[in-house]
Design a protein around this motif. Structure first.
Motif, mmCIF file in Angstrom:
data_model
loop_
_atom_site.group_PDB
_atom_site.id
_atom_site.type_symbol
_atom_site.label_atom_id
_atom_site.label_comp_id
_atom_site.label_asym_id
_atom_site.label_seq_id
_atom_site.Cartn_x
_atom_site.Cartn_y
_atom_site.Cartn_z
ATOM 1 N N GLY A 178 0.794 -1.205 0.000
ATOM 2 C CA GLY A 178 0.000 0.000 0.000
ATOM 3 C C GLY A 178 0.829 1.258 0.000
ATOM 4 N N PRO A 179 0.180 2.435 0.094
ATOM 5 C CA PRO A 179 0.890 3.712 0.056
ATOM 6 C C PRO A 179 1.939 3.855 1.152
ATOM 7 C CG PRO A 179 -1.478 4.036 -0.186
ATOM 8 C CD PRO A 179 -1.286 2.608 0.183
ATOM 9 N N ASP A 180 1.683 3.283 2.328
ATOM 10 C CA ASP A 180 2.623 3.408 3.439
ATOM 11 C C ASP A 180 3.515 2.185 3.593
ATOM 12 O OD1 ASP A 180 0.647 1.689 4.132
ATOM 13 O OD2 ASP A 180 0.096 2.663 6.014
ATOM 14 N N GLY A 181 3.523 1.324 2.553
ATOM 15 C CA GLY A 181 4.337 0.114 2.613
ATOM 16 C C GLY A 181 3.669 -1.040 3.313
ATOM 17 N N GLN A 182 2.497 -0.806 3.913
ATOM 18 C CA GLN A 182 1.751 -1.868 4.566
ATOM 19 C C GLN A 182 0.933 -2.642 3.531
ATOM 20 O OE1 GLN A 182 2.036 -2.670 7.883
ATOM 21 N NE2 GLN A 182 3.708 -1.186 7.741
ATOM 22 N N PRO A 183 0.601 -3.894 3.827
ATOM 23 C CA PRO A 183 -0.158 -4.687 2.853
ATOM 24 C C PRO A 183 -1.571 -4.154 2.664
ATOM 25 C CG PRO A 183 0.092 -5.900 4.912
ATOM 26 C CD PRO A 183 0.966 -4.692 5.023
ATOM 27 N N ILE A 184 -2.037 -4.213 1.434
ATOM 28 C CA ILE A 184 -3.418 -3.880 1.097
ATOM 29 C C ILE A 184 -4.015 -5.075 0.358
ATOM 30 C CG2 ILE A 184 -2.967 -1.399 0.939
ATOM 31 C CD1 ILE A 184 -3.017 -1.717 -2.118
ATOM 32 N N GLY A 203 -7.435 -0.642 1.779
ATOM 33 C CA GLY A 203 -6.518 -0.596 2.905
ATOM 34 C C GLY A 203 -7.019 -1.500 4.026
ATOM 35 N N LEU A 204 -6.122 -1.946 4.860
ATOM 36 C CA LEU A 204 -6.464 -2.901 5.914
ATOM 37 C C LEU A 204 -6.004 -2.379 7.267
ATOM 38 C CD1 LEU A 204 -5.308 -6.183 4.097
ATOM 39 C CD2 LEU A 204 -7.624 -5.225 4.176
ATOM 40 N N THR A 205 -6.879 -2.514 8.268
ATOM 41 C CA THR A 205 -6.525 -2.231 9.654
ATOM 42 C C THR A 205 -6.902 -3.441 10.493
ATOM 43 O OG1 THR A 205 -8.687 -1.237 10.129
ATOM 44 C CG2 THR A 205 -6.962 0.238 9.343
ATOM 45 N N GLY A 206 -6.509 -3.434 11.742
ATOM 46 C CA GLY A 206 -6.836 -4.555 12.621
ATOM 47 C C GLY A 206 -5.869 -5.710 12.431
ATOM 48 N N ASP A 207 -6.391 -6.918 12.249
ATOM 49 C CA ASP A 207 -5.570 -8.116 12.081
ATOM 50 C C ASP A 207 -5.078 -8.195 10.643
ATOM 51 O OD1 ASP A 207 -4.289 -10.517 12.369
ATOM 52 O OD2 ASP A 207 -6.125 -11.724 12.420
ATOM 53 N N VAL A 208 -4.102 -7.372 10.311
ATOM 54 C CA VAL A 208 -3.597 -7.272 8.942
ATOM 55 C C VAL A 208 -2.771 -8.519 8.597
ATOM 56 C CG1 VAL A 208 -2.147 -5.928 7.378
ATOM 57 C CG2 VAL A 208 -3.572 -4.774 9.088
ATOM 58 N N PRO A 209 -2.963 -9.110 7.404
ATOM 59 C CA PRO A 209 -2.154 -10.269 7.000
ATOM 60 C C PRO A 209 -0.722 -9.854 6.664
ATOM 61 C CG PRO A 209 -3.656 -9.648 5.237
ATOM 62 C CD PRO A 209 -4.020 -8.808 6.421
ATOM 63 N N LEU A 212 3.308 -11.737 4.298
ATOM 64 C CA LEU A 212 3.013 -12.509 3.100
ATOM 65 C C LEU A 212 3.625 -11.832 1.879
ATOM 66 C CD1 LEU A 212 -0.767 -13.377 3.655
ATOM 67 C CD2 LEU A 212 1.222 -14.828 4.111
ATOM 68 N N PRO A 213 4.137 -12.598 0.938
ATOM 69 C CA PRO A 213 4.665 -11.984 -0.289
ATOM 70 C C PRO A 213 3.545 -11.419 -1.138
ATOM 71 C CG PRO A 213 4.724 -14.382 -0.445
ATOM 72 C CD PRO A 213 4.321 -14.067 0.960
ATOM 73 N N ASP A 214 3.893 -10.473 -1.994
ATOM 74 C CA ASP A 214 2.916 -9.916 -2.928
ATOM 75 C C ASP A 214 2.309 -11.027 -3.783
ATOM 76 O OD1 ASP A 214 3.468 -7.455 -1.924
ATOM 77 O OD2 ASP A 214 4.682 -6.778 -3.626
#
Length: 257
Positions: A178-184, A203-209, A212-214
């Protein structure tokens, strides 16, 4: 490149199209409803190739001898393909033309994958908050209720989550940065074929996976979040999902929405 080589290329290309159309491979390139047109196009290519080969390889008709004797002699006599040089030798087509068969063989032997995280990172999200809001029907029964990435993102942006409420949703997509380098979570949406594919991003919050590779496919269960963030590619808003749980899953047959 002579006509025989052209016919072989057409034959292999038509075979590749038919092979892809009769399996799920074609879903990596076009929408499901285009299968009949792909099959028809492949058949036309194969028939055209066979007719060309038949025309080129059929026995030559014996040449008739003019009444006043034999025709051209010496350096004026045509070569094998009807062209001559000053030494009386026929010109042949360059054999390098047969190398054009290699890309077609590549399509038969190595199928390119569907668009994924790389394409999602290069293009902005397909949804924009500037689009006109719409009335969305209530979600179907179920807990959690399965929805698509596009459906959830549209309801979250244009309906402000009103039609989602506090319902739990189950969404399948692939992991990307994602934009901040976190997984989306993302999914490619097609209008016709992969050439016009655009990503829809969550975008994902909470229990983010995490970890994991792209391009890893996951199912996430969560609830609506009013958080949004700008997409750095086109400044469109990316809606978020508050994840409660997730699990890794195999890539679906239909990877596009």
């Amino acid at each position: 490149m002579n006509r025989q080589a052209q016919a072989v290329v057409l034959l292999l290309l038509g075979g590749a199209v038919i092979r892809a159309s009769l399996t799920d491979l074609y879903l990596n390139y076009v929408k499901e409803g285009l299968r009949p047109f792909l099959v028809a196009a492949g058949i036309v290519l194969v028939v055209a190739a066979i007719m060309t080969l038949w025309y080129e390889l059929r026995p030559a008709r014996p040449a008739s001898v003019p009444a006043d004797g034999p025709g051209l002699e010496g350096h004026d006599a045509p070569g094998h393909d009807g062209h001559t040089d000053d030494d009386g030798h026929g010109h042949h087509e360059p054999r390098v033309g047969w190398l054009l068969i290699l890309p077609v063989l590549g399509l038969l032997l190595v199928a390119p994958p569907a668009l994924g995280s790389y394409a999602a990172g290069q293009a902005g999200t397909a949804l924009s908050s500037q689009q006109q809001p719409s009335d969305y029907p209530p979600l179907p029964e179920g807990d959690p209720v399965r929805v698509g990435v596009l459906d959830y993102a549209s309801r979250a942006l244009f309906d402000k989550g009103t039609s989602i409420g506090d319902r739990r949703v189950l969404i399948t997509g692939f992991v990307a940065k994602g934009p901040d380098g976190q997984p989306i979570l993302a999914r490619i949406v097609l209008s016709c074929c992969a050439a016009d594919g655009r990503p829809v991003k969550l975008g994902l919050t909470g229990d983010v996976p995490a970890g994991l590779p792209d391009d890893t496919w996951v199912e996430v269960t969560g609830r609506y979040s009013d958080r949004v963030a700008p997409d750095p590619v086109n400044d469109a808003e990316i809606p978020y999902l508050d994840v409660e749980s997730w699990k890794q899953v195999p890539a679906p047959k239909r990877q596009y929405e």
